[in-house]
Design a protein around this motif. Sequence first.
Motif, PDB file in Angstrom:
ATOM      1  N   ILE A 195       0.867  -1.185   0.000  1.00 31.88           N
ATOM      2  CA  ILE A 195       0.000   0.000   0.000  1.00 31.88           C
ATOM      3  C   ILE A 195       0.900   1.230   0.000  1.00 31.88           C
ATOM      4  O   ILE A 195       2.021   1.180   0.490  1.00 31.88           O
ATOM      5  CB  ILE A 195      -0.940   0.040   1.232  1.00 31.88           C
ATOM      6  N   GLU A 196       0.386   2.293  -0.592  1.00 31.13           N
ATOM      7  CA  GLU A 196       1.124   3.553  -0.531  1.00 31.13           C
ATOM      8  C   GLU A 196       0.107   4.686  -0.475  1.00 31.13           C
ATOM      9  O   GLU A 196      -0.774   4.772  -1.325  1.00 31.13           O
ATOM     10  CB  GLU A 196       2.028   3.721  -1.764  1.00 31.13           C
ATOM     11  N   ALA A 197       0.227   5.526   0.550  1.00 29.70           N
ATOM     12  CA  ALA A 197      -0.667   6.692   0.666  1.00 29.70           C
ATOM     13  C   ALA A 197       0.099   7.922   0.210  1.00 29.70           C
ATOM     14  O   ALA A 197       1.252   8.099   0.566  1.00 29.70           O
ATOM     15  CB  ALA A 197      -1.122   6.853   2.110  1.00 29.70           C
ATOM     16  N   TYR A 198      -0.556   8.756  -0.603  1.00 33.90           N
ATOM     17  CA  TYR A 198       0.116   9.954  -1.114  1.00 33.90           C
ATOM     18  C   TYR A 198       0.101  11.098  -0.090  1.00 33.90           C
ATOM     19  O   TYR A 198       1.039  11.854   0.009  1.00 33.90           O
ATOM     20  CB  TYR A 198      -0.557  10.451  -2.392  1.00 33.90           C
ATOM     21  N   GLU A 199      -1.048  11.228   0.603  1.00 29.49           N
ATOM     22  CA  GLU A 199      -1.206  12.382   1.496  1.00 29.49           C
ATOM     23  C   GLU A 199      -1.427  11.914   2.919  1.00 29.49           C
ATOM     24  O   GLU A 199      -1.951  10.824   3.143  1.00 29.49           O
ATOM     25  CB  GLU A 199      -2.468  13.179   1.110  1.00 29.49           C
ATOM     26  N   GLU A 200      -1.096  12.774   3.867  1.00 31.95           N
ATOM     27  CA  GLU A 200      -1.396  12.465   5.265  1.00 31.95           C
ATOM     28  C   GLU A 200      -2.912  12.424   5.431  1.00 31.95           C
ATOM     29  O   GLU A 200      -3.635  13.159   4.772  1.00 31.95           O
ATOM     30  CB  GLU A 200      -0.834  13.560   6.167  1.00 31.95           C
ATOM     31  N   GLY A 201      -3.374  11.547   6.298  1.00 27.80           N
ATOM     32  CA  GLY A 201      -4.816  11.494   6.518  1.00 27.80           C
ATOM     33  C   GLY A 201      -5.219  10.189   7.183  1.00 27.80           C
ATOM     34  O   GLY A 201      -4.402   9.286   7.379  1.00 27.80           O
ATOM     35  N   VAL A 202      -6.500  10.132   7.534  1.00 35.91           N
ATOM     36  CA  VAL A 202      -7.056   8.927   8.127  1.00 35.91           C
ATOM     37  C   VAL A 202      -7.953   8.285   7.069  1.00 35.91           C
ATOM     38  O   VAL A 202      -8.882   8.920   6.572  1.00 35.91           O
ATOM     39  CB  VAL A 202      -7.886   9.270   9.386  1.00 35.91           C
ATOM     40  N   TYR A 203      -7.643   7.066   6.698  1.00 32.41           N
ATOM     41  CA  TYR A 203      -8.388   6.390   5.643  1.00 32.41           C
ATOM     42  C   TYR A 203      -9.127   5.198   6.230  1.00 32.41           C
ATOM     43  O   TYR A 203      -8.525   4.359   6.897  1.00 32.41           O
ATOM     44  CB  TYR A 203      -7.427   5.959   4.528  1.00 32.41           C
ATOM     45  N   TYR A 204     -10.417   5.146   5.956  1.00 32.57           N
ATOM     46  CA  TYR A 204     -11.239   4.121   6.606  1.00 32.57           C
ATOM     47  C   TYR A 204     -11.194   2.803   5.857  1.00 32.57           C
ATOM     48  O   TYR A 204     -11.219   2.775   4.632  1.00 32.57           O
ATOM     49  CB  TYR A 204     -12.675   4.620   6.753  1.00 32.57           C
ATOM     50  N   GLY A 205     -11.104   1.712   6.634  1.00 37.46           N
ATOM     51  CA  GLY A 205     -11.032   0.386   6.044  1.00 37.46           C
ATOM     52  C   GLY A 205     -12.202  -0.476   6.473  1.00 37.46           C
ATOM     53  O   GLY A 205     -12.797  -0.271   7.535  1.00 37.46           O
TER      54      GLY A 205
END
Length: 350
Positions: A195-205
């Motif tokens: 996985i790779e996230a581009y921006e800071e943040g909280v992502y729901y799973g």
Amino acid sequence: MKGWMGKFRALTLFSILALILSGCGKENLSALIPKGYGAEKSLDLIILTAVIMLFVLVIVMLIYVTVLIRFRKKKGDKDFIPKQVEGNKTLEIIWTVIPIILLVIIAVPTVSATFDLADESAASESLNVEVTGNQYWWHFNYEGKEIQTSQDLYIPTGEKVYLNMKSSDVIHSFWVPAISGKMDVNPANENTMFIEAYEEGVYYGKCAELCGPSHALMDFKIIAVSPEEFDKWVEDMQNVDPKAVAEGETAKQGQELFQKNNCMGCHAIGSSPVQVGPNLTNFGDRTRVAGVMEHNKENLISWIMDPNSIKPGNKMAGKYPELSKEEASKIADYLLQLKPSSITAEDAGK
Ligand code: CUA
């Protein structure tokens, strides 16, 4: 008149459906608003496929309507059998070749993306996290870092993080729509993805595989922070002393109750590999109780006293002696103090 009523009803139904489904695109929980590498690749393919399918639909409908109008029976026309065109070589070639070309246009980027997303050549020199799906929560073990945690997966932005995934019971499916596609976690074998996230943040799973009565409540989060903040988080987590005495009289009593009732038999604090229930090292930093309720003392007390009413079928139900509300409240005071990190979900969500 009757026909029009039917059409009107269908139109109303579709309008209501469109209205309900438009709620599915919640930010940080939508594959249509990608914030990570895998999700972006998937959306590119979704758009390409949708455009080609729309193109086919429009062409077919144009031909259909034209033929309907042009060859309809007019007044005075006599009944006759039109010229038969079966076995027309030119037509056969055209409607065989066009779909082949369209399928190739879809297949080439799809196969290329499939290989790209399965590429693990950089796994050995990157961050690896062992992910375990459990009824109904997620465990994360940061390989080589002596960090175990649950429910909130902290990752650094702009880096590929490799997940080695399995299940401790039934089949679950790990899915954070804004970051990447789904991956099944099986009890019998290990699946891998990055996985790779581009921006800071909280992502729901979400768990995307029906796994029992609380399947729909098996929520978790990816918390993406800058690489510097991630290093700080790692340090904080490694410095946790699981035996540190709680502050304040009720929390201290809560800690004693936690030990006396052998809660640690299932819930580890610190890097202990125990994972019968969620690891609670950074419980106070979380933003949800049991993944689904707001993170406050009242909800925590309700959970401790009757977890089965909140997540039916979870393994905690009936596993410990009954607690009074006062005792549960003291344990809650203790658990809410477990805050090792200077970086929290709230910081990341800013
Ligand atoms: Cu786990 Cu559905």
